[in-house]
Write an enzyme that holds these catalytic residues in place. Structure first.
Site, PDB file in Angstrom:
ATOM      1  N   TYR A 171      39.741  49.487  29.777  1.00  0.00           N
ATOM      2  CA  TYR A 171      39.739  50.808  30.406  1.00  0.00           C
ATOM      3  C   TYR A 171      39.610  51.884  29.332  1.00  0.00           C
ATOM      4  O   TYR A 171      38.899  52.864  29.513  1.00  0.00           O
ATOM      5  CB  TYR A 171      41.025  51.024  31.212  1.00  0.00           C
ATOM      6  CG  TYR A 171      41.134  50.110  32.410  1.00  0.00           C
ATOM      7  CD1 TYR A 171      40.572  50.454  33.631  1.00  0.00           C
ATOM      8  CD2 TYR A 171      41.805  48.890  32.324  1.00  0.00           C
ATOM      9  CE1 TYR A 171      40.673  49.619  34.739  1.00  0.00           C
ATOM     10  CE2 TYR A 171      41.912  48.046  33.418  1.00  0.00           C
ATOM     11  CZ  TYR A 171      41.344  48.415  34.618  1.00  0.00           C
ATOM     12  OH  TYR A 171      41.432  47.578  35.699  1.00  0.00           O
TER      13      TYR A 171
ATOM     14  N   ASN B 278      35.946  52.413  43.773  1.00  0.00           N
ATOM     15  CA  ASN B 278      34.600  51.859  43.824  1.00  0.00           C
ATOM     16  C   ASN B 278      34.365  51.238  45.198  1.00  0.00           C
ATOM     17  O   ASN B 278      34.972  50.231  45.540  1.00  0.00           O
ATOM     18  CB  ASN B 278      34.430  50.799  42.732  1.00  0.00           C
ATOM     19  CG  ASN B 278      33.080  50.123  42.755  1.00  0.00           C
ATOM     20  OD1 ASN B 278      32.196  50.482  43.527  1.00  0.00           O
ATOM     21  ND2 ASN B 278      32.917  49.129  41.913  1.00  0.00           N
TER      22      ASN B 278
ATOM     23  N   CYS C 212      32.948  46.648  38.537  1.00  0.00           N
ATOM     24  CA  CYS C 212      34.213  47.124  37.980  1.00  0.00           C
ATOM     25  C   CYS C 212      35.142  45.971  37.579  1.00  0.00           C
ATOM     26  O   CYS C 212      36.098  46.181  36.836  1.00  0.00           O
ATOM     27  CB  CYS C 212      34.900  48.076  38.953  1.00  0.00           C
ATOM     28  SG  CYS C 212      35.183  47.400  40.585  1.00  0.00           S
ATOM     29  N   HIS C 213      34.846  44.761  38.013  1.00  0.00           N
ATOM     30  CA  HIS C 213      35.646  43.605  37.600  1.00  0.00           C
ATOM     31  C   HIS C 213      35.501  43.317  36.108  1.00  0.00           C
ATOM     32  O   HIS C 213      36.307  42.598  35.544  1.00  0.00           O
ATOM     33  CB  HIS C 213      35.252  42.360  38.417  1.00  0.00           C
ATOM     34  CG  HIS C 213      33.824  41.954  38.265  1.00  0.00           C
ATOM     35  ND1 HIS C 213      32.810  42.522  39.023  1.00  0.00           N
ATOM     36  CD2 HIS C 213      33.227  41.063  37.442  1.00  0.00           C
ATOM     37  CE1 HIS C 213      31.662  41.976  38.679  1.00  0.00           C
ATOM     38  NE2 HIS C 213      31.877  41.096  37.719  1.00  0.00           N
TER      39      HIS C 213
ATOM     40  N   GLU D 218      30.989  34.671  35.645  1.00  0.00           N
ATOM     41  CA  GLU D 218      30.040  35.253  34.692  1.00  0.00           C
ATOM     42  C   GLU D 218      30.180  34.665  33.287  1.00  0.00           C
ATOM     43  O   GLU D 218      29.255  34.789  32.487  1.00  0.00           O
ATOM     44  CB  GLU D 218      30.209  36.766  34.644  1.00  0.00           C
ATOM     45  CG  GLU D 218      29.778  37.439  35.926  1.00  0.00           C
ATOM     46  CD  GLU D 218      29.825  38.958  35.851  1.00  0.00           C
ATOM     47  OE1 GLU D 218      30.027  39.509  34.755  1.00  0.00           O
ATOM     48  OE2 GLU D 218      29.637  39.581  36.905  1.00  0.00           O
TER      49      GLU D 218
END
Length: 152
Positions: free
Chosen positions: A92, A115, A123-124, A150
């Site tokens: 962040y 979001n 945003c993850h 991912e």
């Protein structure tokens, strides 16, 4: 839509995706417009196909038109989040620095919490400075799942 992890609800407004909900049937509060629903069926179908490819490890970028109704600050945060490459995470604090607001890590977290189109706006990919998973509109199980997906 059914995913390997949990069901998702996709919401569109004619030609743009406007929402992804991790609690199907809970996101949309307004009256459904049948004409708009017919116009957006192709978009929803394409969004579902792209999500299936993403969950199957075959897609790293989405090409669906998105529309949000956010403040300038929130939009700037989500625009910067969209630049985080697939498979990478940042903190962040790093995100706050990237938008030119180094003291705004908490405000960045708050903006990410608003979001409306998670996964498509990734945003993850934002985590705590100490590497811990913190905050995600879909819950930490979903965040962990997406990050692990991912990283493979």
């Amino acid at each position: 839509m059914k995913s390997e992890f949990e069901d998702l609800e996709l919401i569109s407004s004619e030609e743009s995706l406007v929402g992804v909900s991790f609690e199907p049937a809970c996101l949309f509060q307004g009256k459904r417009n049948e004409k708009a629903n017919r116009l957006s069926l192709g978009l929803l179908y394409e969004a579902s196909l792209q999500l299936e490819e993403y969950f199957g490890g075959k897609r790293k970028h989405f090409s669906i038109p998105l529309r949000t109704n956010l403040t300038i600050f929130q939009a700037s945060v989500l625009a910067e989040v969209s630049k985080i490459p697939y498979g990478e995470v940042i903190s962040y604090q790093d995100l706050a620095i990237r938008i030119g607001k180094p003291g705004a890590a908490r405000a960045v977290g708050s903006a990410l919490g608003k979001n409306p189109i998670p996964i498509f706006i990734p945003c993850h990919r934002v985590i705590g400075s100490d590497g811990r998973l913190t905050g995600f509109v879909g819950g930490l199980d979903w965040k962990r799942y997406l990050i692990n997906l991912e990283s493979n």
